[in-house]
Write an enzyme that holds these catalytic residues in place. Structure first.
Site, PDB file in Angstrom:
ATOM      1  N   LYS A 250     -58.572  83.430  -4.134  1.00 33.05           N
ATOM      2  CA  LYS A 250     -58.703  83.301  -5.521  1.00 33.05           C
ATOM      3  C   LYS A 250     -59.244  81.897  -5.667  1.00 33.05           C
ATOM      4  O   LYS A 250     -60.310  81.666  -6.466  1.00 33.05           O
ATOM      5  CB  LYS A 250     -57.442  83.279  -6.419  1.00 33.05           C
ATOM      6  CG  LYS A 250     -56.393  82.380  -5.828  1.00 33.05           C
ATOM      7  CD  LYS A 250     -55.386  83.362  -5.070  1.00 33.05           C
ATOM      8  CE  LYS A 250     -54.519  82.435  -4.459  1.00 33.05           C
ATOM      9  NZ  LYS A 250     -53.667  83.503  -3.415  1.00 33.05           N
TER      10      LYS A 250
ATOM     11  N   GLU B 270     -59.434  92.510  -6.777  1.00 31.94           N
ATOM     12  CA  GLU B 270     -58.117  92.938  -7.374  1.00 31.94           C
ATOM     13  C   GLU B 270     -57.210  92.219  -6.631  1.00 31.94           C
ATOM     14  O   GLU B 270     -56.069  91.633  -7.427  1.00 31.94           O
ATOM     15  CB  GLU B 270     -57.905  94.429  -7.061  1.00 31.94           C
ATOM     16  CG  GLU B 270     -56.854  94.956  -7.825  1.00 31.94           C
ATOM     17  CD  GLU B 270     -56.550  94.578  -9.258  1.00 31.94           C
ATOM     18  OE1 GLU B 270     -57.334  95.611  -9.940  1.00 31.94           O
ATOM     19  OE2 GLU B 270     -55.892  93.912  -9.811  1.00 31.94           O
TER      20      GLU B 270
ATOM     21  N   GLY C   7     -40.194  80.851   3.507  1.00 34.39           N
ATOM     22  CA  GLY C   7     -41.371  81.307   3.588  1.00 34.39           C
ATOM     23  C   GLY C   7     -42.109  81.613   2.134  1.00 34.39           C
ATOM     24  O   GLY C   7     -43.441  82.202   2.361  1.00 34.39           O
TER      25      GLY C   7
ATOM     26  N   GLU D  76     -45.700  76.772   1.078  1.00 30.10           N
ATOM     27  CA  GLU D  76     -46.435  76.262   2.148  1.00 30.10           C
ATOM     28  C   GLU D  76     -45.875  75.068   2.683  1.00 30.10           C
ATOM     29  O   GLU D  76     -44.932  74.365   1.858  1.00 30.10           O
ATOM     30  CB  GLU D  76     -48.047  76.045   1.972  1.00 30.10           C
ATOM     31  CG  GLU D  76     -48.479  77.275   1.284  1.00 30.10           C
ATOM     32  CD  GLU D  76     -49.334  78.132   2.310  1.00 30.10           C
ATOM     33  OE1 GLU D  76     -49.318  77.716   3.477  1.00 30.10           O
ATOM     34  OE2 GLU D  76     -49.556  79.336   1.736  1.00 30.10           O
TER      35      GLU D  76
ATOM     36  N   ASP E 295     -53.224  77.000  -7.738  1.00 38.01           N
ATOM     37  CA  ASP E 295     -53.330  78.483  -7.392  1.00 38.01           C
ATOM     38  C   ASP E 295     -53.289  79.402  -8.921  1.00 38.01           C
ATOM     39  O   ASP E 295     -54.016  80.130  -8.889  1.00 38.01           O
ATOM     40  CB  ASP E 295     -51.938  78.875  -6.578  1.00 38.01           C
ATOM     41  CG  ASP E 295     -52.116  80.103  -6.234  1.00 38.01           C
ATOM     42  OD1 ASP E 295     -52.648  80.709  -5.366  1.00 38.01           O
ATOM     43  OD2 ASP E 295     -51.229  81.010  -7.142  1.00 38.01           O
TER      44      ASP E 295
ATOM     45  N   LYS F  39     -56.342  81.770 -10.607  1.00 35.33           N
ATOM     46  CA  LYS F  39     -56.200  83.096 -11.064  1.00 35.33           C
ATOM     47  C   LYS F  39     -56.506  83.147 -12.702  1.00 35.33           C
ATOM     48  O   LYS F  39     -56.943  84.145 -13.040  1.00 35.33           O
ATOM     49  CB  LYS F  39     -54.687  83.433 -10.950  1.00 35.33           C
ATOM     50  CG  LYS F  39     -54.505  83.744  -9.279  1.00 35.33           C
ATOM     51  CD  LYS F  39     -52.916  83.725  -9.143  1.00 35.33           C
ATOM     52  CE  LYS F  39     -52.594  83.877  -7.676  1.00 35.33           C
ATOM     53  NZ  LYS F  39     -51.195  83.535  -7.614  1.00 35.33           N
TER      54      LYS F  39
HETATM   55  N1  HSE Z   1     -48.981  81.251  -3.337  1.00 31.94           N
HETATM   56  C1  HSE Z   1     -49.158  82.471  -4.319  1.00 31.94           C
HETATM   57  C2  HSE Z   1     -48.045  82.679  -5.126  1.00 31.94           C
HETATM   58  C3  HSE Z   1     -49.530  83.506  -3.539  1.00 31.94           C
HETATM   59  O1  HSE Z   1     -47.190  82.021  -4.891  1.00 31.94           O
HETATM   60  O2  HSE Z   1     -48.067  83.328  -6.107  1.00 31.94           O
HETATM   61  C4  HSE Z   1     -50.334  84.814  -4.024  1.00 31.94           C
HETATM   62  O3  HSE Z   1     -51.385  84.164  -4.686  1.00 31.94           O
END
Ligand code: HSE
Length: 424
Positions: free
Chosen positions: A105, A129, A187, A190, A201, A205
């Site tokens: 993205k 997608e 996990g 990060e 992020d 999107k």
């Molecule tokens: N780091 C993103 C999230 C992963 O936590 O949604 C998927 O884009």
């Protein structure tokens, strides 16, 4: 039967999940789709990882030329993440007329135009997608399920990491830093969590989804962005008593002559369906002028959920006689993005233990015609820290910022500790 050669660039989490789906379901796709998808090349330097996944080492290399020079490879799926070398490799693939599929993205939201220009020249397709809301088919829904509507609003939880952290804080009473550490151990976050926790992020999107929804480009840097790293557990607890749950929401609205787009922590009523979206799950509302509200819910990340969206794009691309490229994005529209949105607000003030302070603060709201829905004064923590909480009625962001500046100057106020938007 149609046979399609595919190359996978990288075998990380999602690349591995994609390989697994393509191999385990190869016969199934032949029977149900009439398409035989063959992975013809994999770019990966970790041969141990390739062996573990059962990839024949004869099709594994680190040289992009092996992909570009194979005319049977029609689709290139990218899993590197980040900007380079993904951008260069995908541009080269498009130049060769190969369609691209990506979950990246950041790359897509920043370089969409560049890809579009090359793809339009060679007839290749752009499929992404998996870049938004993982395995949830939101792009296909916007493009092929809601095209009979003018989409008016998009609102939702589109980052699983922050939703996991906020859910831990809400359910276990964990502090932000403890919840983040747990997310990292499991996990979900990060080692460097900045992209998720500071809202980048979600902004990438939101840029992609809103641009598709409103047919106007919303550049990432025009999106108002605020993360969750400054959220204090005290506000979650207080708001819970008032009937609210905190979520990192991405919201965009088409106001006709202008667009709004923002990512920020928002309180929603605990009875709202978005409040029930817990852990790493995602959920998005889309409002169409004909259909009204629809809600999509599912896993926004992970090897198989995101792999599912990648494979869906591969099969979709394989079926097209004319590839999809969303060319309207190239029009140089003068898009007016105004982030002076209207919202209700939760405000926590640390006041001095002095008579008249509550009245002075209420007066600041009153003279700006900002209605107060809730006021709550808690037991003094000390003579310098009396928590006073307000939930206001709807007000323009600019008006609220002016009110907050004035409250900060009041003699009985030590600090405006929290200012969090509230959605109904
Ligand atoms: N780091 C993103 C999230 C992963 O936590 O949604 C998927 O884009």
């Amino acid at each position: 039967m149609k046979k399609i050669g595919v190359a996978l660039l990288g075998l990380g989490t999602v690349g591995g999940g994609t390989y697994e789906i393509l191999t385990k379901n190869r016969e199934y796709f032949i029977k149900t789709q009439g398409i035989d998808v063959e992975v013809m090349h994999v770019l990966e330097r970790n041969t141990k990882r390739a062996e573990e996944l059962g990839v024949p080492l004869g099709i594994v290399s680190t040289d992009i030329e092996n992909v570009l020079n194979n005319d049977d490879i029609k689709i290139v799926a990218e899993f590197f993440g980040g900007i380079e070398p993904a951008r260069t490799f995908l541009l080269k693939a498009l130049e060769k007329g190969k369609s691209i599929v990506t979950a990246n993205k950041e790359l897509y939201s920043k370089h969409w135009h560049e890809f579009e220009a090359v793809a339009a020249k060679t007839g290749a397709g752009l499929y992404f997608e998996a870049s938004c809301v993982g395995g949830v088919p939101i792009i296909r829904t916007i493009e092929e399920g809601m095209q009979g509507n003018r989409i008016e609003e998009l609102k939702g939880i589109i980052n699983g990491t922050t939703n996991f952290i906020l859910s831990s804080m809400d359910e276990e009473g964990a502090s932000y830093s403890d919840a983040l550490k747990r997310a990292q151990v499991l996990g979900y976050a990060e080692f460097d969590p900045t992209a998720d926790v500071e809202g980048f992020d979600a902004a990438y999107k939101l840029s992609i989804l809103s641009s598709l929804a409103y047919h106007k480009r919303i550049p990432v840097d025009k999106i108002y962005r605020e993360g969750i790293s400054k959220i204090q557990i005290e506000d979650l607890n207080t708001a819970k008593d008032l009937g609210y749950t905190l979520k990192l929401l991405a919201i965009s609205k088409n106001k006709g002559d202008s667009l709004e787009a923002r990512v920020s922590p928002v309180f929603v009523p605990s009875s709202h369906p978005l409040a029930a979206v817990k852990g790493s799950f995602n959920a998005v509302y889309l409002k169409g002028d004909s259909v009204g509200d629809i809600m999509l819910y599912g896993r926004g990340a992970g090897a198989l959920p995101t792999g599912s969206a990648i494979v869906s794009d591969i099969l979709y691309a394989a079926r097209q006689s004319e590839h999809r490229r969303y060319p309207f994005m190239l029009k140089d529209e003068d898009v007016n993005i105004s982030n002076d949105f209207t919202s209700k607000y939760y405000i926590r003030v640390a006041a001095l233990d002095e008579e008249g302070t509550l009245g002075k603060i209420a007066n600041v709201f009153g003279k700006r015609n900002i209605n107060i829905d809730v006021v709550l004064q808690k037991q003094p923590r000390s003579r310098e820290n009396v928590p006073i909480i307000f939930v206001t009625g709807k007000a323009k962001e600019s008006l609220m910022q002016k009110a907050v500046s004035e409250i900060k100057q009041l003699s009985g106020v030590r600090e405006v500790v929290s200012l969090i938007r509230v959605e109904e």
